[in-house]
Motif scaffolding. Structure first.
Motif: not given
Length: 276
Positions: A23-27, A49-56, A70-73, A89-90
């Motif tokens: 799992v990749l917690p991404a920002y 699995i990547l969760t994007d924390d509302h990246s810019r 990919t999941l997005e907040h 998710a995992a």
């Protein structure tokens, strides 16, 4: 993402019969995500699995281009909130072992196999990639003040929670499914102290924790909190450790440890087909 190019629906299990998820917690990880993903050992990993924390930046688009689930907040939830989504998710997608890896390329993905194997072999329930074992931290460019804070906080935590870990602050961690199902992580912080609280819960619950030496890299694209946030994090770490000890003594009830009082000792590990 299915390992070795096989369909995801086949539920491939390649490491001692266990299904492995990274799992990749991404920002804002657009500049480093491709490098991180390329070095993940896809021969043993069933899914990324990547969760994007509302990246810019373009992190979600790049993740989908790479074939990552990919999941997005819709709004920024914070580092802890991001991980909560990752782990949920995992588990929902059938993972038996979950390795949390930062997509900023600060930690080498090449250790995923070793960390997952330590759990699959039924020697540990949790595995930490330690920057302190060996000379990985300073050699990789960790700022000296962070190194000193790390060592001091780790010493205090070891005394208060009764462990002998080399560090509590690494962002590279592997978990067995039964740990993730047992811990009340939704009660933990949504900020950076989440990692520390979750690890303290694991210790309180009696899970077996192992460590492996892990080199690290500090460079402009790698995420890192500033001095002010480091101080806030340190205060949160001390609060967690003191709360652990006071709750253990029955002096002050802690909301993040109390739900574990009704949970018995961890069950013996079962073969994957019996684990759920």
């Amino acid at each position: 993402m299915a390992a070795r190019g096989l369909p995801e629906s086949e539920g491939i299990r390649l490491l001692l019969g266990y299904r492995i998820a990274v799992v990749l917690p991404a920002y804002n990880a657009a500049n480093t995500l491709r490098r991180t993903f390329a070095e993940i050992p896809h021969d043993i990993v069933d899914e990324v699995i990547l969760t994007d924390d509302h990246s810019r930046d373009d992190t979600p688009a790049i993740a989908r281009e790479l074939g990552i689930h990919t999941l997005e907040h819709e709004s920024n939830r914070g580092y802890g909130g991001n991980q909560k989504t990752c782990y949920a998710a995992a588990l929902a997608r059938g993972a038996d072992i979950v390795v949390m890896l930062h997509p900023d390329y600060q930690y080498t993905p090449k250790l995923v196999t070793a960390m997952a194997s330590m759990i699959a072999s039924d020697q540990y329930d949790v595995v930490l990639g330690s920057r302190i074992l060996g000379r990985g931290a300073l050699a990789g460019g960790m700022p000296i003040y962070k190194y000193i804070f790390n060592r001091l906080l780790t010493l205090i935590e070891n005394v208060l929670v009764g462990q002998k870990l080399s560090e509590y602050h690494t962002g590279y961690r592997a978990w067995s499914r039964r740990v993730l199902e047992a811990l009340p992580i939704m009660l933990c912080s949504e900020d950076f102290v989440f990692d520390n609280e979750m690890l303290a819960q694991s210790i309180y619950a009696g899970f077996r924790i192992g460590e492996i030496s892990c080199p690290t890299k500090y460079f402009p694209e790698a995420s890192s909190i500033n001095f002010r946030r480091s101080v806030i994090y340190g205060i949160g770490v001390l609060r967690t450790a003191v709360g652990f000890r006071l709750h253990r003594w029955g002096v002050v009830r802690s909301p993040i440890f109390a739900p574990l009082d009704s949970v018995g000792p961890p069950e013996a590990a079962k073969p994957p087909e019996l684990a759920r």
